[in-house]
Design a protein around this motif. Structure first.
Motif, PDB file in Angstrom:
ATOM      1  N   ALA A   1       0.827  -1.211   0.000  1.00 55.93           N
ATOM      2  CA  ALA A   1       0.000   0.000   0.000  1.00 55.93           C
ATOM      3  C   ALA A   1       0.857   1.254   0.000  1.00 55.93           C
ATOM      4  CB  ALA A   1      -0.936  -0.008   1.214  1.00 55.93           C
ATOM      5  N   LYS A   2       1.872   1.280   0.849  1.00 57.03           N
ATOM      6  CA  LYS A   2       2.754   2.453   0.940  1.00 57.03           C
ATOM      7  C   LYS A   2       3.458   2.701  -0.386  1.00 57.03           C
ATOM      8  CE  LYS A   2       6.821   2.182   1.607  1.00 57.03           C
ATOM      9  NZ  LYS A   2       8.249   2.015   1.849  1.00 57.03           N
ATOM     10  N   THR A   3       4.015   1.643  -0.991  1.00 51.46           N
ATOM     11  CA  THR A   3       4.771   1.795  -2.230  1.00 51.46           C
ATOM     12  C   THR A   3       3.868   2.209  -3.388  1.00 51.46           C
ATOM     13  OG1 THR A   3       6.318   0.090  -1.472  1.00 51.46           O
ATOM     14  CG2 THR A   3       6.373   0.645  -3.809  1.00 51.46           C
ATOM     15  N   ARG A   4       2.656   1.637  -3.473  1.00 51.73           N
ATOM     16  CA  ARG A   4       1.735   1.997  -4.558  1.00 51.73           C
ATOM     17  C   ARG A   4       1.320   3.471  -4.454  1.00 51.73           C
ATOM     18  NH1 ARG A   4      -1.040  -2.322  -7.282  1.00 51.73           N
ATOM     19  NH2 ARG A   4       0.519  -3.961  -7.576  1.00 51.73           N
TER      20      ARG A   4
ATOM     21  N   PRO B   1     -10.361   9.692 -23.634  1.00 55.95           N
ATOM     22  CA  PRO B   1     -11.470   9.648 -22.676  1.00 55.95           C
ATOM     23  C   PRO B   1     -10.947   9.564 -21.254  1.00 55.95           C
ATOM     24  CG  PRO B   1     -11.206   7.532 -23.802  1.00 55.95           C
ATOM     25  CD  PRO B   1     -10.333   8.523 -24.517  1.00 55.95           C
ATOM     26  N   VAL B   2     -11.698  10.169 -20.382  1.00 60.30           N
ATOM     27  CA  VAL B   2     -11.293  10.217 -18.976  1.00 60.30           C
ATOM     28  C   VAL B   2     -12.205   9.296 -18.172  1.00 60.30           C
ATOM     29  CG1 VAL B   2     -10.988  11.672 -16.953  1.00 60.30           C
ATOM     30  CG2 VAL B   2     -10.475  12.580 -19.245  1.00 60.30           C
ATOM     31  N   CYS B   3     -11.588   8.425 -17.384  1.00 62.97           N
ATOM     32  CA  CYS B   3     -12.365   7.521 -16.552  1.00 62.97           C
ATOM     33  C   CYS B   3     -12.639   8.194 -15.217  1.00 62.97           C
ATOM     34  CB  CYS B   3     -11.605   6.216 -16.334  1.00 62.97           C
ATOM     35  SG  CYS B   3     -10.037   6.447 -15.464  1.00 62.97           S
ATOM     36  N   PRO B   4     -13.584   7.684 -14.464  1.00 64.43           N
ATOM     37  CA  PRO B   4     -13.853   8.262 -13.138  1.00 64.43           C
ATOM     38  C   PRO B   4     -12.589   8.271 -12.294  1.00 64.43           C
ATOM     39  CG  PRO B   4     -15.553   6.671 -13.740  1.00 64.43           C
ATOM     40  CD  PRO B   4     -14.476   6.559 -14.777  1.00 64.43           C
ATOM     41  N   SER B   5     -12.431   9.328 -11.493  1.00 68.79           N
ATOM     42  CA  SER B   5     -11.197   9.497 -10.726  1.00 68.79           C
ATOM     43  C   SER B   5     -10.983   8.374  -9.722  1.00 68.79           C
ATOM     44  CB  SER B   5     -11.218  10.846  -9.989  1.00 68.79           C
ATOM     45  OG  SER B   5     -12.330  10.903  -9.110  1.00 68.79           O
ATOM     46  N   ASP B   6     -12.088   7.798  -9.223  1.00 70.74           N
ATOM     47  CA  ASP B   6     -11.932   6.751  -8.222  1.00 70.74           C
ATOM     48  C   ASP B   6     -11.692   5.381  -8.832  1.00 70.74           C
ATOM     49  OD1 ASP B   6     -14.403   6.454  -9.337  1.00 70.74           O
ATOM     50  OD2 ASP B   6     -15.439   6.005  -7.450  1.00 70.74           O
ATOM     51  N   CYS B   7     -11.686   5.307 -10.169  1.00 70.85           N
ATOM     52  CA  CYS B   7     -11.487   4.017 -10.840  1.00 70.85           C
ATOM     53  C   CYS B   7     -10.026   3.623 -10.865  1.00 70.85           C
ATOM     54  CB  CYS B   7     -12.042   4.094 -12.258  1.00 70.85           C
ATOM     55  SG  CYS B   7     -11.754   2.590 -13.234  1.00 70.85           S
ATOM     56  N   ASN B   8      -9.177   4.542 -11.306  1.00 73.80           N
ATOM     57  CA  ASN B   8      -7.770   4.225 -11.506  1.00 73.80           C
ATOM     58  C   ASN B   8      -6.837   4.906 -10.524  1.00 73.80           C
ATOM     59  OD1 ASN B   8      -8.144   2.501 -13.723  1.00 73.80           O
ATOM     60  ND2 ASN B   8      -8.346   4.246 -15.102  1.00 73.80           N
TER      61      ASN B   8
ATOM     62  N   ASP C   1      -8.080   1.627   0.316  1.00 71.50           N
ATOM     63  CA  ASP C   1      -8.457   1.607  -1.098  1.00 71.50           C
ATOM     64  C   ASP C   1      -7.438   0.809  -1.908  1.00 71.50           C
ATOM     65  OD1 ASP C   1     -10.243   2.560  -3.230  1.00 71.50           O
ATOM     66  OD2 ASP C   1      -8.470   3.641  -3.931  1.00 71.50           O
ATOM     67  N   VAL C   2      -6.164   0.965  -1.586  1.00 71.73           N
ATOM     68  CA  VAL C   2      -5.127   0.181  -2.270  1.00 71.73           C
ATOM     69  C   VAL C   2      -5.353  -1.304  -2.022  1.00 71.73           C
ATOM     70  CG1 VAL C   2      -2.671  -0.340  -2.416  1.00 71.73           C
ATOM     71  CG2 VAL C   2      -3.411   2.027  -2.161  1.00 71.73           C
ATOM     72  N   LEU C   3      -5.528  -1.674  -0.765  1.00 71.26           N
ATOM     73  CA  LEU C   3      -5.706  -3.087  -0.426  1.00 71.26           C
ATOM     74  C   LEU C   3      -6.939  -3.656  -1.119  1.00 71.26           C
ATOM     75  CD1 LEU C   3      -4.894  -2.966   3.399  1.00 71.26           C
ATOM     76  CD2 LEU C   3      -3.365  -3.561   1.515  1.00 71.26           C
ATOM     77  N   TYR C   4      -8.038  -2.881  -1.133  1.00 71.84           N
ATOM     78  CA  TYR C   4      -9.271  -3.348  -1.762  1.00 71.84           C
ATOM     79  C   TYR C   4      -9.096  -3.544  -3.265  1.00 71.84           C
ATOM     80  CZ  TYR C   4     -13.977  -3.074  -3.756  1.00 71.84           C
ATOM     81  OH  TYR C   4     -15.113  -3.303  -4.487  1.00 71.84           O
ATOM     82  N   LYS C   5      -8.475  -2.558  -3.936  1.00 70.75           N
ATOM     83  CA  LYS C   5      -8.337  -2.631  -5.393  1.00 70.75           C
ATOM     84  C   LYS C   5      -7.323  -3.684  -5.821  1.00 70.75           C
ATOM     85  CE  LYS C   5      -9.961   2.011  -6.432  1.00 70.75           C
ATOM     86  NZ  LYS C   5      -9.629   3.394  -6.852  1.00 70.75           N
ATOM     87  N   VAL C   6      -6.279  -3.874  -5.033  1.00 70.48           N
ATOM     88  CA  VAL C   6      -5.319  -4.931  -5.357  1.00 70.48           C
ATOM     89  C   VAL C   6      -6.009  -6.288  -5.282  1.00 70.48           C
ATOM     90  CG1 VAL C   6      -3.258  -6.147  -4.554  1.00 70.48           C
ATOM     91  CG2 VAL C   6      -3.251  -3.659  -4.693  1.00 70.48           C
ATOM     92  N   ILE C   7      -6.822  -6.514  -4.242  1.00 71.43           N
ATOM     93  CA  ILE C   7      -7.539  -7.787  -4.101  1.00 71.43           C
ATOM     94  C   ILE C   7      -8.532  -7.973  -5.237  1.00 71.43           C
ATOM     95  CG2 ILE C   7      -9.184  -9.061  -2.670  1.00 71.43           C
ATOM     96  CD1 ILE C   7      -7.884  -7.785  -0.215  1.00 71.43           C
ATOM     97  N   ARG C   8      -9.284  -6.906  -5.554  1.00 73.20           N
ATOM     98  CA  ARG C   8     -10.340  -7.008  -6.568  1.00 73.20           C
ATOM     99  C   ARG C   8      -9.782  -7.163  -7.980  1.00 73.20           C
ATOM    100  NH1 ARG C   8     -14.270  -1.992  -7.786  1.00 73.20           N
ATOM    101  NH2 ARG C   8     -12.304  -1.287  -8.697  1.00 73.20           N
ATOM    102  N   GLN C   9      -8.722  -6.408  -8.297  1.00 73.44           N
ATOM    103  CA  GLN C   9      -8.209  -6.375  -9.661  1.00 73.44           C
ATOM    104  C   GLN C   9      -7.089  -7.390  -9.927  1.00 73.44           C
ATOM    105  OE1 GLN C   9      -7.076  -2.316 -10.549  1.00 73.44           O
ATOM    106  NE2 GLN C   9      -8.951  -1.489  -9.664  1.00 73.44           N
ATOM    107  N   GLU C  10      -6.333  -7.715  -8.874  1.00 80.15           N
ATOM    108  CA  GLU C  10      -5.166  -8.571  -9.096  1.00 80.15           C
ATOM    109  C   GLU C  10      -5.211  -9.878  -8.324  1.00 80.15           C
ATOM    110  OE1 GLU C  10      -1.432  -6.244  -8.833  1.00 80.15           O
ATOM    111  OE2 GLU C  10      -2.750  -4.495  -8.585  1.00 80.15           O
TER     112      GLU C  10
ATOM    113  N   LEU D   1      -1.294  -9.225  -2.565  1.00 77.81           N
ATOM    114  CA  LEU D   1      -0.929  -8.422  -1.402  1.00 77.81           C
ATOM    115  C   LEU D   1       0.429  -8.847  -0.854  1.00 77.81           C
ATOM    116  CD1 LEU D   1      -4.293  -8.170   0.585  1.00 77.81           C
ATOM    117  CD2 LEU D   1      -3.178  -6.393  -0.782  1.00 77.81           C
ATOM    118  N   TRP D   2       0.860 -10.021  -1.270  1.00 82.83           N
ATOM    119  CA  TRP D   2       2.180 -10.496  -0.848  1.00 82.83           C
ATOM    120  C   TRP D   2       3.160 -10.494  -2.015  1.00 82.83           C
ATOM    121  CZ3 TRP D   2      -2.109 -11.560   1.835  1.00 82.83           C
ATOM    122  CH2 TRP D   2      -2.025 -11.462   3.218  1.00 82.83           C
ATOM    123  N   ARG D   3       2.853  -9.647  -3.016  1.00 85.63           N
ATOM    124  CA  ARG D   3       3.774  -9.445  -4.131  1.00 85.63           C
ATOM    125  C   ARG D   3       5.083  -8.884  -3.592  1.00 85.63           C
ATOM    126  NH1 ARG D   3       6.511  -9.752  -8.558  1.00 85.63           N
ATOM    127  NH2 ARG D   3       6.488  -8.062 -10.063  1.00 85.63           N
TER     128      ARG D   3
END
Length: 394
Positions: A71-74, A118-125, A132-141, A146-148
């Motif tokens: 999370a810190k590094t991202r 085109p611009v995507c919603p700010s909270d998407c990317n 939020d980092v932890l949630y999106k890493v789990i959902r998208q990757e 999380l142990w990358r």
């Protein structure tokens, strides 16, 4: 005041002197029932046993706190301009970017399309915080991401802490013995100096793995089904762009593997100085009240508490230097990476993001540092205590 205080446990390797918060120092030899206990603690526990204790502590800590490190590094990489692609498959760029190759990518897209992309919603990317980092890493990757970089963390933490803590013990004991006899007023500053020197040795020795770990955590693998590069492949990707047919030139160019070492030392040396200067008085005061009656749970709780407080304070104070270190390590242009300095990086961060930019990722950093320091120090001291007890029963 000093004479009335209880003695420290005899197994504590730093128990050659007693330092109160006013800086008064006195010899502790009179508080022991015999000099044999001290000799058992200081002499029989060799560097190898101390390194074993430290390596085990480092391994446990690296696995437990790796998601917070992600999370810190991202968050820090995002502030530097690293794009992340969300479910809408549009890369989002920070306008305050230090990476020129990413700026040119967005410019090329506009040129080809003939208009603004085109611009995507700010909270998407964009990552908006630690959770939020932890949630999106789990959902998208996936949850396991999380142990990358955990393999790099282990490859880094085991030798680094295996060098760091034993060297700290040895330097601290030697310096305290010297200052107690020759310059008692300097004894309270021994943890600061011993921590700084031992951390410097550990950082220089293991830095390329630290570089690989930061890159592995910062960059997201966008190709589905493709296994992200490991430590060795990540380091090869750093070296390959600068390889030449000239062997001597290659050897000089390999210093790119130490890109950001100055920033790392600028962060870790003050961190260690603050950490040990805070930790030692706290744990000595608590253990001094217990004396030789201290049990393993007491030692565990005391060292974890002292390490937790010291880790949080040190992490908060050195956060700007951590941001600078991350930005230098994720720079993909080898020429720019070799020319960047910590001071210039800090100035650019301030110019682009102000005070908020300097403290990007402070939440996950202190959330990681407190438990990490507590786990490492408490585990290390408990194992040393167990080894000391074993020697006493032989």
């Amino acid at each position: 005041m000093v004479g009335s205080r209880p003695s420290l446990p005899s197994w504590l390797t730093a128990a050659t002197t007693r330092v109160d918060f006013e800086g008064n120092v006195s010899s502790m030899s009179s508080s022991f029932s015999s000099d044999n206990k001290k000799s058992v603690s200081d002499m029989n526990l060799g560097f190898g046993e101390r390194a074993f204790s430290a390596a085990g502590a480092a391994a446990i800590s690296a696995v437990l706190v790796n998601p917070l490190d992600i999370a810190k590094t991202r968050l820090q990489a995002q502030a530097a301009g690293v794009p992340y692609q969300g479910p809408c498959h549009m890369a989002c760029f920070d306008t305050n970017t230090m990476l020129p190759d990413l700026r040119s990518t967005t410019s090329s897209a506009r040129a080809v399309l003939g208009s603004e992309p085109p611009v995507c919603p700010s909270d998407c990317n964009r990552y908006t915080g630690t959770l939020d980092v932890l949630y999106k890493v789990i959902r998208q990757e996936g949850f396991t991401r999380l142990w990358r970089g955990t393999n790099a963390s282990l490859a880094l933490a085991v030798p680094t802490v295996g060098i760091y803590l034993p060297c700290y013990d040895i330097f601290r004991n030697s310096m305290e013995e010297f200052t107690t006899q020759n310059a008692p007023n300097l004894t309270p500053y021994v943890p600061l100096v011993a921590g700084s020197v031992s951390r410097s040795l550990a950082c220089v020795s293991c830095y390329p793995v630290e570089l690989a770990r930061t890159r592995m955590q910062a960059f997201k693998e966008t190709q589905i089904g493709v296994k992200p590069p490991g430590v060795w492949k990540t380091l090869l990707e750093v070296i390959n762009p600068i390889k030449t047919t000239n062997l001597l030139q290659n050897l000089q160019n390999y210093r790119v593997l130490w890109t950001g070492l100055g920033a790392q030392l600028a962060r870790d040396v003050p961190f260690s100085a603050i950490c040990w200067s805070t930790l030692e008085p706290i744990r000595r005061r608590i253990l001094g009240l217990v004396g030789d009656e201290a049990s393993a749970p007491c030692i565990l709780g005391t060292n974890f508490s002292a390490g937790f407080v010291a880790g949080i304070l040190a992490a908060a104070a050195t956060c700007p230097l951590d941001v600078a270190k991350t930005r230098r390590q994720i720079e993909k242009d080898p020429v720019r990476a070799l020319k960047m300095t910590t001071r210039e990086t800090l100035v650019e961060i301030w110019r682009d993001g102000g005070m908020r930019g300097l403290f990007t990722g402070i939440g996950p950093r202190i959330a990681r540092a407190g438990p990490s320091v507590g786990i490492v120090v408490s585990f290390y001291e408990v194992v040393k205590y167990a080894l000391h007890q074993r020697y006493l029963t032989q």
